[in-house]
Enzyme design. Structure first.
Site, short mmCIF file in Angstrom:
data_model
loop_
_atom_site.label_atom_id
_atom_site.label_comp_id
_atom_site.label_asym_id
_atom_site.label_seq_id
_atom_site.Cartn_x
_atom_site.Cartn_y
_atom_site.Cartn_z
N CYS A 1 0.78 -1.37 -0.05
CA CYS A 1 0.02 -0.10 -0.05
C CYS A 1 0.89 1.12 0.12
CB CYS A 1 -1.04 -0.10 1.03
SG CYS A 1 -2.40 0.91 1.10
N HIS B 1 -3.88 -5.62 0.94
CA HIS B 1 -3.20 -5.89 2.33
C HIS B 1 -3.39 -7.28 2.57
CE1 HIS B 1 -2.46 -1.71 3.64
NE2 HIS B 1 -3.66 -1.37 2.88
N GLU C 1 -1.35 -8.87 4.64
CA GLU C 1 -1.27 -8.97 6.29
C GLU C 1 -2.41 -8.82 7.03
OE1 GLU C 1 -1.00 -6.31 4.40
OE2 GLU C 1 -0.82 -4.23 5.63
#
Lengths: 80, 228
Positions: free
Chosen positions: B87, B204, B206
């Site tokens: 990002c 994302h 994560e």
């Protein structure tokens, strides 16, 4: 010494913000607007009195930070 | 696998990625500050997390891309070391010259915050070897400037050299204008450097490492890195 750096999008780079502003101007009834491109202006005060040195420093500033030359052009103007 | 997560003023996903690295690789990453000059000795992977470094002033990632630590990150990448930018981290990678192109304002001018399917384009890199070829994964996107653009020659080179890492798609893997959330050229969601050791991506992974919070499709990326 005062300088103004203008950073604008290169031709052909899509500018969705400019497009939105263009639409807003039309919706306000402002006539004759063919297109809008949004850019940035930096007003910079320089301690240097040497115009050529100031120009060179600002060119470096543009290349290194103020403009992303992948998509943007820049113009340096020094007052006086 | 020794990972270093760089924190800039305005980073806000560093804890998420630290947790994902811990869970996915079994190793504890270290956090380092943007004003540091050096990476910890023996660093295998540098992670630039998401967030709004320097408040997105000037251009997203522009100021962080010139932070002191980035010289060390560039040297690490030049040695073949792994770098992952997620990002805002991807925006920092393009601004620092580690990856080509730029992330422009989303074509619809709206901040996107939603779940999004991605196609894993290749599974022979350090970042994706735990995924199956052609796999479609579902992860989160949260960005206002994720519209990947580059000049025609750069796009041709990225495509020709297999450097597109992920593309936006639907659940069936269909890639096209109707499944492209932000106007990115060729639905590009992530790209690799020439030597495939630097990966920048807008989504994302994560945040998708636990079933409790929506799924585990992001875990494969961090499991892949455990072998590094």
């Amino acid at each position: 010494m005062k300088a103004r750096v203008t950073v604008t999008l290169k031709n052909g780079v899509l500018d969705p913000q400019g497009k939105a502003i263009e639409g807003a101007l039309r919706s306000l009834g402002i006539e004759g607007v063919d297109s809008v491109r949004q850019g940035k202006v930096f007003d910079i005060e320089l301690s240097s009195r040497d115009k050529a040195a100031a120009e060179a420093a600002l060119k470096t500033a543009c290349e290194k930070l103020l403009a992303n030359t992948v998509i943007e052009n820049y113009r340096v103007e020094i007052a006086g | 696998m020794k990972a270093a997560v760089v924190v800039f003023p305005g980073s806000n996903r560093e804890q998420d990625v630290i947790r994902a690295l811990r869970v996915g690789t079994g190793h504890e990453p270290v956090k380092i500050w943007h004003a540091d000059a050096d990476l910890p000795a023996g660093t295998d992977l540098v992670v630039l997390p998401g967030g709004f470094s320097y408040g997105d002033y000037l251009r997203c990632g522009a100021i962080a891309g010139r932070a002191r630590i980035m010289d060390a990150v560039r040297a690490h990448a030049a040695r073949g070391g792994l770098v992952l930018g997620i990002c805002n981290g991807f925006q920092i990678l393009v601004e620092s010259g580690l990856l080509p192109g730029i992330l422009m304002r989303n074509a619809q001018l709206r901040f996107l915050c939603k779940m999004q399917h991605l196609k894993v384009e290749r599974t022979d890199t350090a970042f994706t070897r735990a995924y199956a070829p052609g796999q479609v994964i579902e992860v989160a996107v949260a960005h206002g400037e994720g519209n990947y653009e580059a000049d025609e020659e750069t796009i041709r080179r990225l495509e020709g050299d297999g450097r597109v890492a992920f593309r936006y798609c639907d659940a069936a893997g269909l890639v096209g204008p109707e499944t492209n959330p932000n106007g990115s050229t060729h639905s590009i969601a992530g790209i690799y450097s020439e030597k495939l050791n630097v990966l920048g991506m807008m989504p994302h992974p994560e945040n998708l490492i636990e079933d409790l919070v929506g799924g585990t499709d992001g875990l494969g990326l961090f499991r892949s890195l455990s072998a590094a």
